[in-house]
Every structure is written in structure tokens, then in C-alpha cells.
Design an enzyme around this catalytic site. Sequence first.
Site, mmCIF file in Angstrom:
data_model
loop_
_atom_site.group_PDB
_atom_site.id
_atom_site.type_symbol
_atom_site.label_atom_id
_atom_site.label_comp_id
_atom_site.label_asym_id
_atom_site.label_seq_id
_atom_site.Cartn_x
_atom_site.Cartn_y
_atom_site.Cartn_z
ATOM 1 N N GLY A 95 0.813 -1.209 0.000
ATOM 2 C CA GLY A 95 0.000 0.000 0.000
ATOM 3 C C GLY A 95 0.845 1.257 0.000
ATOM 4 O O GLY A 95 1.975 1.285 -0.510
ATOM 5 N N SER A 96 0.351 2.301 0.628
ATOM 6 C CA SER A 96 0.920 3.650 0.471
ATOM 7 C C SER A 96 2.306 3.828 1.063
ATOM 8 O O SER A 96 2.960 4.854 0.799
ATOM 9 C CB SER A 96 -0.029 4.678 1.087
ATOM 10 O OG SER A 96 -1.238 4.726 0.342
ATOM 11 N N VAL A 97 2.783 2.897 1.864
ATOM 12 C CA VAL A 97 4.153 3.001 2.361
ATOM 13 C C VAL A 97 5.140 3.028 1.191
ATOM 14 O O VAL A 97 6.203 3.663 1.258
ATOM 15 C CB VAL A 97 4.463 1.827 3.325
ATOM 16 C CG1 VAL A 97 5.954 1.717 3.603
ATOM 17 C CG2 VAL A 97 3.710 2.023 4.639
ATOM 18 N N LYS A 116 4.944 4.684 -1.360
ATOM 19 C CA LYS A 116 5.056 6.034 -1.901
ATOM 20 C C LYS A 116 6.353 6.711 -1.472
ATOM 21 O O LYS A 116 6.891 7.574 -2.178
ATOM 22 C CB LYS A 116 3.843 6.868 -1.462
ATOM 23 C CG LYS A 116 2.533 6.399 -2.069
ATOM 24 C CD LYS A 116 1.334 7.142 -1.496
ATOM 25 C CE LYS A 116 0.023 6.627 -2.112
ATOM 26 N NZ LYS A 116 -1.167 7.248 -1.519
#
Length: 720
Positions: free
Chosen positions: A326-328, A330
Site C-alpha cells: 500500500g501507500s508506504v 510512496k
Amino acid sequence: MTKIAKKRQMRARHPERNRKWFGIILFCLTVVALLAFVCRFAYVAIVGSVDSKNLAAYRDSQYARTVPLQAKRGSIIDRNGQAIAEDASTYTIYAVIDKHYTKAGKKLYVTNKAKTAAVLAKYLPLSKEKILAYLSPKQAAFQVEFGAAGTRLSLATRKEIEKAHLPGINFTDSPSRLYPNGVFASYTVGLTQANATDKNQPLVGVMGLEKEFNAQLAGTNGYQTAQVDNYGYRLPRAKVKTKAARNGGTVKTTLDSSLQSYLETLLSGVQTKYKQQSVTGVVMNAKTGEILAAGQRPTFDPGTMEGLGKGTSWQNMLTEDTYEPGSVMKVFNLAGAIQSGTFQPNTYYNSSMVRVAGTTIRDWNHVGFGEIPYSQALPRSSNVGMVHIVQQMGAANQAKTLKDFGFGQKTGITLPNEASGSYTLANPVTRAVMAYGQSVNVTQMQILQAASAIANKGTMVQPRIVSQVTAPSGKVTTYKRQVVGHPVSAATAKTVIAEMRDTINQPYGTGVTYKIAGVDLAAKTGTANVPNPKGGYLPGATNQLHSLLVLAPASDPEFIVYLTLKQNTAMTAPATTALNDIFHPLMTRLLALNSGAGASPASQMVTVPAVTNDGLTKASARLTEKMLAQALVGTGNRIVQQLPAAGTQALRGARVILLTNGAMTMPDVSGWSKSDVLKLAQLTGRKFKLQGEGYASAQSLKAGSLLGDDPVTVTFQKTD
């Protein structure tokens, strides 16, 4: 007439002649047979073999007895030398009752059953009458045992029984493994099981460090061979051949026992309260890559195997499981864009949606944040913004970023079955969704390794769980800090940390929940949908993976904390609340250690003195001098065994459990930790059932009562 008479006389002499010849022939045959026997005997005596069989070897095989000398399996210890897994033995008692079992007139069987029963009743959870019944079987027997009550006895119990010098009472021992801390990085430390294929190594590692370093921990058995009589006793002047056992080596981990125990308590609290499918937590030293604490739920107790039943996964989630983070992700995509020179922090974009190859991608809140600059894409965790950033970076730079940060490659941490993860840059949509952590599979160790590059001004270090291994030969292998790459520059890393600060500090940041007053933190939150094995993703807010990656302190990170929480089945509060129940107290503990507000773990360590065979007053004084707490087990006046063992390292204030020479009675365990209760179980050889988390608040067996065969339940509760 005269001629006829002579013929009759000659015929009368023939029987005498026949008998004479018969005697001669018989004598000759006897002599020949005797000569043949003598020759054969001489041949056997000189050559020493019959029918190609060596008589000396055959004799030795009939009367020689080889006794294995069991090697001790080596210990796994924490960074301060405290035992995490160590060798142990349990004993089974048996009684010889055959009255023919003697040696040199000495009776080696039970001679006084009443006395024997009375003595054993002090140490076994059996009445004198029950023991007498065992000693008097209805059918003739050479020896008898005492059922489950006579098994799993401690060394202290054995020694006390042996002091009574009871004829006919003997013991057999069985190797076992002691995990004194119970649930304690269980999947990482690992597990041993009985070895069915090699009798020389009764235990074999099947998980974690126990498996990875099985060869170094196992050791090598020795043996002792001597000639014995029919009863198994060594013959006078018999030659004894001995090969000493070589004990196993030692594996020193990077784990901090105090911090690990604290993390285990926090993970259990969240698991109990929110009932998620899984939760994990890891603390890594950002500069060295040392794993200071690592835990997961569900988990198990390696000493009792509780929690590792049928259908339970044997996989270490931190190294063997791959998942979409997921967004980690990014964080690392942003770092790649900055490094490639394509990041435009002050340029504005429309965050409502973006179309990629006919596919519409929207932000996590479905409506976006209006027109915002790219500098807010990470703090707001904007999917649309990150897709634009990755597209501007280009496929070649995106591929380089993933490779340089180590994704799709094993980290090389010294744990078995590490997964490598995977990703593909085959099409524009896949490349786009990888910007926010979908269509890429990683391990938690890869996330920690990649994060170390951001924390260390661009220098990426390998995660380490082991600092030193001592082989049975004495050879020492040291695992030092290992630099595995420089994916970004120091300037890039500094910019990324500034963006991660905004995640915590700006009102629009997704990590404001995790802010700690007065503490400089850099963080990234993550939320990922859980893939459906049949394709696509599982629906609903409960089928998500929530995560938190934190560098602290942000100005010069010492620690990297990574938490995940998957599929909340009974979520009564937001996922951020559940993760913060772990993060806030854990980070507070870490920063307190780092700031020097209290003594460091190393300075709190003391060497446990040897108090075995001391009287109670002397033992108490010696332990008090070392600032160690103490707990007495039994009604005696002299110490027969202690845990922790003499010479080991322990924290000041730690409890040393002392077993006395009296009857084994239950102490008051109020306020004890699980580790202390497990030490009590090891010392006494009795079974304990542990319920709850925290510190002991209740016990099913009243203090002062005789410890019997029934399990003792100890209930634990958290304290504020």
C-alpha cells in the site's frame, strides 16, 4: 583227524584277530580325530576366527556396551547475553523390584518398599499408598515406573531423591529445550522437535534461528564403550574407550529482551481488543540494521506449543510472507523521482482523478483534494499525485528505483525460507498502481531495508537478527553492519524525511494521529486492499492492510518502526487507533532509552551469583548485594538449584528463583512475569497453564500447597 582238529583251532583264533584289528583301526581313527581337533583348535587359537568370523570381535560385541554421551544443544541469547532458548533435561524415575538383581552381594533392587514409598511421596505428586501399589505389581516384573507423575522431573528433584540412597531407584533422562520467556519472537527464534532420523541428535531445529543455525547449535554426541557382565555392570579391569561429546555453539541475537517483551505485550493487547487476522511489529536500529524487537500475531509458545495447532501457519510473516504494502511504497517512489530530478514539488495538479490506458484511478477518499502541489502528495497520501510523479519519472527510472531499493530480491537476513517478493512493469496500469503499493509484493524486511536508506542519508544497510555465532569448534563468526547499496543521495533522503515530517505535523497529513508532543518524527501511513485468491481484491473496509512506517528522531534517525494490521474482524475503532495503541507506548519507550533518561540496558546488567548449596540467609544476602529479587520454592533450608543460572547476565531487579531441599510447594506468584513463572515450571518440572497478559494476578493452587501432577493455572493482568 589231526588235520581237521588243526583247522578248527585256526578258526577259533580268527575272532581274536578280528578284535585286534578292530581295536587298531578304532585307535587310529581316534588319533586322527584328536589330531584334527588339535589342529583345528590350534588354527582357531592362532588365527582367531571361525567361518570368517573374528572371535575377539564377536566376544566384544556380546559383552561390550556402548553408552552415548549426549551433547548439549547450544543456546540462543539476546544482545545482553540473556538466554532465549537453552538446553534442558527432564528425568523419569523407575524402580527395580527383581530380587535377583544383585552385584557382588549388593542388593540393587527395592529392599524396603514402605520406606521407599514414604520418601518418594515427598517429591512425587502421589500418595504413599499409591506408590506402594506401583512397587507391588500383581505380575512379576523386573522394574516399574510411576506413570505420568514419575516423568518430566527436574534435576533438583532427582538430586533430592538420590540423597535418600534408596536401593533400586534409578532415573533416565531425556533432552528437551527450554524457552524461558514463553511467547517471545517465537517465529524468529524458532522451534525444535524430536529428531526421528538421527539418534545422535535428539533435537532438530524446524523453524527460525533454531533451523537456520541447527548445525552450529546441535553439537556432536560422544560415546563410552566398555565390557560388561550380564547385568550391565563393567567387568573388572575392563578397558574403557571414551569419545567426549562436543556441545553445540551459541547464537547471539540482536534482540533486546526488555524491549521484545514490551512489544509482545502491546501486540497481545491489540490482538485481544480488535481481533484482527494478523498484526506485526518490528523495531530496527536505523544505523546498524540490528533488529531490536520483532513480533507477530497469531503466535505460539515454543515451550508448550500452545497456539501452534492444526491449521496454524508455520510461516514467519516478517520474512516468508509477501504482500502488497500500500501507500508506504510512496516513500520510495518519491525518493526515486527526487533522485532522477523529475520531482516538481511546487507544481499543482488536479487530485480528483487520473486516467491511465483507459483505467480511471481516484484518490483514497474518492474525491481528491482539489488543486494541490506535488509537495503535498506524500503527506496527504494522494494516489493520483503519486501516479503523476511516477509517470513523470518514466519507466526506466521507476525500474531502477525498485531495483536499487532491493525490491524483488532477498535481503539475506539469517532466517530460513526468506521470500524475494515480485513485481512487473509490463504495462502502464501496473506501473501506475505500483506508485501507491499495488501490484508489487514485498516482505517486511525489504521495507525496513529500503527505509534504512532514507534514515542513513542514502546508505542502505541489511537487516540483521544475529550479531555473533560461536560454532562447536570454538570458531566465532561475527555479523557486522553490512552496507548493501546507495539508492539515493543524502540530499534526496533529507527531502524525503521532510515530506514524511509533514505527514505527522501538517493538519492535512495522514499521520497526525501518531504525533507525540515534543518528538521529531517522520512517518508514512499505508492502507492496502487485500488480494482475493480468486482474483481482484476482497471487498469491504475490514479486508484491508493498515501499516505505519516511522523514522525517529527525524533529524538523525536511530530507530525504524514498522507496524502492520490486517483484516480487522471486530474493529470498534479506526485502524489508526489500534496501531497507535502499539506505536505510542513503544516509541515512548524507545526514545526514553535513546535520550539517556535512564540507564542503558547494558549498564543495568549484573552477573547472577552462584548460591546453590548456600543456606537461605547467605543466598539472600548475596542476591541482595547484586540488587536481584529472589523467590523461594519449597520448605527447605538450603538452595539446591537456581534460575537464572550462576554466571549469566540479568537485569538489576530481576527475580532469581531458588529451589530448596524441602518439599516442593507452590510459592505466591503475585506480580510475577510470564518469564518468571516459566522458570518456576522448569525448576519444578511441573505443568503451568498461563492465561492473559501482563503480570500474575491469580493462581489456581494456593501458596504453600504441595505441587502435584495437575497443571497450575496462573492468570495475568495488565497494570496501568
